[in-house]
Design an enzyme around this catalytic site. Structure first.
Site, mmCIF file in Angstrom:
data_model
loop_
_atom_site.group_PDB
_atom_site.id
_atom_site.type_symbol
_atom_site.label_atom_id
_atom_site.label_comp_id
_atom_site.label_asym_id
_atom_site.label_seq_id
_atom_site.Cartn_x
_atom_site.Cartn_y
_atom_site.Cartn_z
ATOM 1 N N HIS A 30 0.866 -1.411 -0.058
ATOM 2 C CA HIS A 30 0.134 -0.103 -0.080
ATOM 3 C C HIS A 30 0.931 1.187 -0.170
ATOM 4 C CE1 HIS A 30 0.807 -0.074 4.555
ATOM 5 N NE2 HIS A 30 0.284 1.199 4.401
ATOM 6 N N ASP A 31 2.019 1.223 0.524
ATOM 7 C CA ASP A 31 2.871 2.486 0.533
ATOM 8 C C ASP A 31 3.954 2.472 -0.522
ATOM 9 O OD1 ASP A 31 1.566 3.926 2.339
ATOM 10 O OD2 ASP A 31 2.930 3.219 4.061
ATOM 11 N N LYS A 34 5.282 5.587 -1.836
ATOM 12 C CA LYS A 34 6.146 6.447 -1.166
ATOM 13 C C LYS A 34 7.777 6.666 -1.642
ATOM 14 C CE LYS A 34 4.636 6.308 3.633
ATOM 15 N NZ LYS A 34 4.928 5.857 5.097
ATOM 16 N N HIS A 85 -7.270 5.637 1.692
ATOM 17 C CA HIS A 85 -7.470 7.282 2.328
ATOM 18 C C HIS A 85 -9.032 7.719 2.225
ATOM 19 C CE1 HIS A 85 -3.143 6.806 3.420
ATOM 20 N NE2 HIS A 85 -3.012 6.468 2.347
#
Length: 158
Positions: A30-31, A34, A85
């Site tokens: 999910h990240d 970044k 989000h």
């Protein structure tokens, strides 16, 4: 840790094995977006300014784009990450979805991710205890978080 909690929640909520596998993969990745954002933004000890906040709000798109290019490209995984989000009241991003417009896997991932984030050390604050994190999240049930998912997390933690 996010993937562990997401999987526990998915099992407790009786998702199919295939749904659990996709959610767990989404939780692990999910990240990934970044990598497209400067470290200084994520490690800033102060509040983010407007421009930095706008960059961080693009994280779901960055992650989606990277996942879209992988050989394991999967629409469920990509969309779970993309809608992570979103908030039940429509105040989330990137689309401002409301309630059940947000897919259940994204609602599960949101709760798992927030809990892990709150109980982890951050450059701008020390970690909350598990009890403090659950209390803070409970205050936002039906606003940010799916109350059923949150109740299941509470039972897992207890």
């Amino acid at each position: 840790r996010v993937a562990i909690y997401a999987e526990k929640l998915a099992r407790r909520m009786n998702l199919s094995q295939k749904e659990i596998e996709k959610l767990t993969l989404a939780a692990r990745l999910h990240d990934i977006g970044k990598i497209a954002i400067r470290d200084e933004v994520f490690h800033k000890p102060d509040k983010l300014n407007e421009a930095e906040t706008a960059i961080v709000r693009r994280l779901p798109f960055f992650s989606w784009k990277i996942l879209d290019a992988l050989p394991t490209n999967d629409d469920v995984v990509k969309n779970t990450v993309l809608k992570l989000h979103e908030k039940l009241d429509g105040s989330g991003y990137p689309y401002g979805l409301v309630g059940e417009q947000i897919p259940l896997p994204s609602r599960i991932l949101s709760v798992a991710d927030t809990f892990v984030s709150m109980t982890s050390n951050r450059s701008y604050r020390p970690p909350f205890s598990k009890e403090e994190a659950l209390k803070n999240m409970a205050a936002l049930a039906n606003v940010h978080y799916d109350p059923e998912v949150l109740q299941n997390l509470t039972e897992i933690i207890q």
